[in-house]
Design a protein around this motif. Structure first.
Motif, mmCIF file in Angstrom:
data_model
loop_
_atom_site.group_PDB
_atom_site.id
_atom_site.type_symbol
_atom_site.label_atom_id
_atom_site.label_comp_id
_atom_site.label_asym_id
_atom_site.label_seq_id
_atom_site.Cartn_x
_atom_site.Cartn_y
_atom_site.Cartn_z
ATOM 1 N N GLU A 1 0.836 -1.210 0.000
ATOM 2 C CA GLU A 1 0.000 0.000 0.000
ATOM 3 C C GLU A 1 0.870 1.259 0.000
ATOM 4 O O GLU A 1 0.612 2.202 -0.744
ATOM 5 C CB GLU A 1 -0.929 -0.008 1.210
ATOM 6 N N LYS A 2 1.926 1.238 0.792
ATOM 7 C CA LYS A 2 2.846 2.381 0.851
ATOM 8 C C LYS A 2 3.503 2.635 -0.506
ATOM 9 O O LYS A 2 3.666 3.781 -0.928
ATOM 10 C CB LYS A 2 3.916 2.122 1.921
ATOM 11 N N ASN A 3 3.867 1.558 -1.219
ATOM 12 C CA ASN A 3 4.507 1.693 -2.527
ATOM 13 C C ASN A 3 3.528 2.096 -3.624
ATOM 14 O O ASN A 3 3.909 2.791 -4.571
ATOM 15 C CB ASN A 3 5.211 0.390 -2.911
ATOM 16 N N LEU A 4 2.282 1.643 -3.524
ATOM 17 C CA LEU A 4 1.283 1.988 -4.526
ATOM 18 C C LEU A 4 0.765 3.418 -4.370
ATOM 19 O O LEU A 4 0.382 4.049 -5.355
ATOM 20 C CB LEU A 4 0.098 1.009 -4.460
ATOM 21 N N ARG A 5 0.754 3.907 -3.146
ATOM 22 C CA ARG A 5 0.170 5.217 -2.866
ATOM 23 C C ARG A 5 0.715 6.340 -3.757
ATOM 24 O O ARG A 5 -0.060 7.073 -4.374
ATOM 25 C CB ARG A 5 0.335 5.541 -1.383
ATOM 26 N N PRO A 6 2.049 6.497 -3.885
ATOM 27 C CA PRO A 6 2.545 7.580 -4.755
ATOM 28 C C PRO A 6 2.212 7.359 -6.231
ATOM 29 O O PRO A 6 1.994 8.325 -6.966
ATOM 30 C CB PRO A 6 4.054 7.603 -4.525
ATOM 31 N N ILE A 20 -0.535 5.914 -7.374
ATOM 32 C CA ILE A 20 -1.945 6.276 -7.510
ATOM 33 C C ILE A 20 -2.103 7.789 -7.448
ATOM 34 O O ILE A 20 -2.844 8.378 -8.251
ATOM 35 C CB ILE A 20 -2.792 5.562 -6.432
ATOM 36 N N ALA A 21 -1.383 8.427 -6.529
ATOM 37 C CA ALA A 21 -1.463 9.891 -6.413
ATOM 38 C C ALA A 21 -1.023 10.557 -7.712
ATOM 39 O O ALA A 21 -1.684 11.480 -8.208
ATOM 40 C CB ALA A 21 -0.607 10.370 -5.241
ATOM 41 N N GLU A 22 0.072 10.092 -8.297
ATOM 42 C CA GLU A 22 0.540 10.667 -9.562
ATOM 43 C C GLU A 22 -0.473 10.420 -10.678
ATOM 44 O O GLU A 22 -0.713 11.296 -11.513
ATOM 45 C CB GLU A 22 1.894 10.078 -9.953
ATOM 46 N N GLN A 33 -9.901 6.025 -12.009
ATOM 47 C CA GLN A 33 -9.731 4.827 -11.189
ATOM 48 C C GLN A 33 -9.923 3.561 -12.020
ATOM 49 O O GLN A 33 -9.164 2.598 -11.875
ATOM 50 C CB GLN A 33 -10.718 4.843 -10.024
#
Length: 131
Positions: free
Chosen positions: A93-98, A100-102, A110
């Motif tokens: 989740e921590k790695n996907l978050r940036p 997804i944000a970008e 989505q």
């Protein structure tokens, strides 16, 4: 398994190597117990520093993908890869978050993001190389 590195990439060589080995495992090109080339041999074959290969191998060993024996050499962990834990899911989740944000900043919907993820997942499960 064929290793293809991009020496112009911003991603470090050891990380590219790790990702390709993990992808080989995901696509079942590399199976539990399969031997990998020695650090020196792989470094010579692909033309990189042996410390770079060693760093990738050591990291993969630490993450449970490889087993390294002094006598038997390097192999895909014979007991298989450890299953996803809560800690793994949190790191994912921590790695996907940036990413997804970008994607949101670049106006990617989505549904489009999900379709890309599903296509990659399906492709790897089928052992394919095409995206």
């Amino acid at each position: 398994m064929f290793i293809e590195l991009d020496f112009e990439s911003e991603d470090p060589i050891y990380l590219q190597l790790m990702r390709q080995i993990i992808e080989g495992i995901a696509k079942k090109e590399l199976l539990p117990g399969d031997a990998l080339p020695s650090v020196r041999s792989l470094a010579a074959d692909i033309g990189i520093n042996l410390h770079t290969v060693n760093k990738a191998y050591q990291q993969l060993k630490q993450e449970g993908f490889l087993q390294i024996h002094r006598q038997k050499g390097v192999m895909i962990h014979p007991d298989g890869i450890p299953k996803a834990t809560e800690a793994y899911k949190m790191a994912l989740e921590k790695n996907l978050r940036p990413l997804i944000a970008e994607s949101i900043c670049r106006d990617l919907k989505q549904e489009e993001f999900s379709e890309i993820c599903e296509r990659i997942f399906d492709n790897l499960m089928k052992g394919g190389d095409q995206l």
